[in-house]
Motif scaffolding. Structure first.
Motif, PDB file in Angstrom:
ATOM      1  N   VAL A  69       0.864  -1.180   0.000  1.00  0.00           N
ATOM      2  CA  VAL A  69       0.000   0.000   0.000  1.00  0.00           C
ATOM      3  C   VAL A  69       0.899   1.227   0.000  1.00  0.00           C
ATOM      4  CG1 VAL A  69      -1.872   1.214   1.164  1.00  0.00           C
ATOM      5  CG2 VAL A  69      -1.741  -1.294   1.283  1.00  0.00           C
ATOM      6  N   LEU A  99       2.847  -1.543   4.417  1.00  0.00           N
ATOM      7  CA  LEU A  99       2.372  -0.160   4.358  1.00  0.00           C
ATOM      8  C   LEU A  99       3.563   0.769   4.127  1.00  0.00           C
ATOM      9  CD1 LEU A  99      -0.083  -0.335   7.404  1.00  0.00           C
ATOM     10  CD2 LEU A  99      -0.557  -0.801   4.976  1.00  0.00           C
ATOM     11  N   TRP A 105      -4.278   4.001   8.403  1.00  0.00           N
ATOM     12  CA  TRP A 105      -4.668   2.760   7.719  1.00  0.00           C
ATOM     13  C   TRP A 105      -4.894   1.649   8.736  1.00  0.00           C
ATOM     14  CZ3 TRP A 105      -3.835  -2.317   7.027  1.00  0.00           C
ATOM     15  CH2 TRP A 105      -4.299  -2.922   5.857  1.00  0.00           C
ATOM     16  N   THR A 156      -8.218   2.172  10.446  1.00  0.00           N
ATOM     17  CA  THR A 156      -9.380   1.963   9.589  1.00  0.00           C
ATOM     18  C   THR A 156      -9.534   0.518   9.144  1.00  0.00           C
ATOM     19  OG1 THR A 156      -9.178   4.232   8.770  1.00  0.00           O
ATOM     20  CG2 THR A 156     -10.501   2.708   7.447  1.00  0.00           C
ATOM     21  N   TYR A 157      -8.449  -0.091   8.685  1.00  0.00           N
ATOM     22  CA  TYR A 157      -8.534  -1.423   8.073  1.00  0.00           C
ATOM     23  C   TYR A 157      -7.976  -2.546   8.949  1.00  0.00           C
ATOM     24  CZ  TYR A 157      -9.372   1.418   3.922  1.00  0.00           C
ATOM     25  OH  TYR A 157      -9.881   2.317   3.029  1.00  0.00           O
TER      26      TYR A 157
END
Length: 279
Positions: free
Chosen positions: A12, A68, A78, A81-82
């Motif tokens: 990501v 990441l 991130w 959230t994920y």
């Protein structure tokens, strides 16, 4: 023990670091598939055109390993959230250059987590600057969470070694304290040297600037969003380093102004010897 050869790996963030990592994975045949995601669709398309990724990363549950490669606060966001959607058998890793804020979020997850920071880079950014050899010979810090298994640590070491880097396990606090001195402070010094010269508005300075100025100010061209996030995430240790540097510089200024040549020469010789001992 986890076998990375059969992994689906998702990256990501396909800028300099993420793009280089994708290229390195492909060059060294790490993983079964490498997927990519970036807010900039042109970066994803470029990565595909370069053969760095096999496709677009869309579902967080489809990857065995998620890396990441974003600014520090974006990584933390991130994870918030994920991260809760990740399964315990999945692994998430990051490449952020300040570790405490990231590790605090990783500690909350059920998934396997391992912090990472490759000690390499360039002042240029984006997928266009990426190169598969970026990590070769670099120290790659690994910061385990409290629930990181031995199997995950073995996999992380295996992955780092596969791309030509040298794994070094270090806790988040020790990492952030050290990089404040050898990475974050040098960036701030470089940027402020450029600003000092600009504020003089001396046209002759530009004419005379040569290799010394270029090497000392190279870091000033770094991505300001990435470095801004890093500074904000490590401000306490960075402020301590700024204070130390200001004290040393003030001491040298006083000696120069007073004509105390012996004092400032001793400081220069100490620095010279210290630098020579690094080589």
């Amino acid at each position: 023990m986890k076998d990375i050869d059969g992994f689906t790996i998702a990256i990501v963030g396909l800028g300099l670091m993420g793009g280089s990592l994708a290229m390195a994975f492909k060059q060294h045949a790490v993983g079964r598939r490498v997927l990519g995601m970036d807010p900039n669709t042109a970066a994803v398309e470029r990565a595909q055109a370069l053969g760095a990724i096999d496709g677009f990363f869309q579902d967080v549950r489809e990857a065995d390993l998620i890396v990441l490669a974003m600014p520090v606060r974006a990584i933390a966001g991130w994870l918030i959230t994920y991260g809760p959607a990740l399964a315990p058998e999945q692994t998430v890793m990051d490449l952020g250059s300040a570790k405490r804020a990231i590790m605090a979020e990783m500690e909350k997850l059920d998934a396997q987590c391992i912090g990472g920071h490759p000690m390499c880079g360039k002042e240029t950014s984006g997928i266009a600057a990426a190169e598969a050899t970026l990590f070769k010979g670099a120290t790659f810090v690994l910061t385990p969470a409290t629930h990181t298994s031995q199997g995950t640590m073995h996999m992380a070491r295996q992955l780092v070694s596969a791309i030509g880097a040298e794994p070094l396990v270090m806790d988040a606090d020790a990492h952030d304290r050290a990089v404040a001195a050898v990475s974050h402070l040098p960036y701030l010094l470089s940027a402020n040297l450029v600003n000092t010269v600009l504020e003089q508005n001396d046209p002759n300075a530009r004419l005379l600037a040569s290799s010394g100025y270029a090497s000392t100010t190279r870091l000033a061209a770094s991505d300001t969003r990435m470095m801004g996030d890093t500074i904000a995430s490590n401000r306490d240790y960075i402020v301590r380093q700024i204070d130390r540097f200001q004290s040393a510089l003030a001491h040298m200024r006083e000696a120069i102004a007073a004509g105390d040549d012996d004092t400032w020469r001793v400081q220069l010789e100490r620095a010279r010897e210290g630098k020579r001992n690094e080589l």
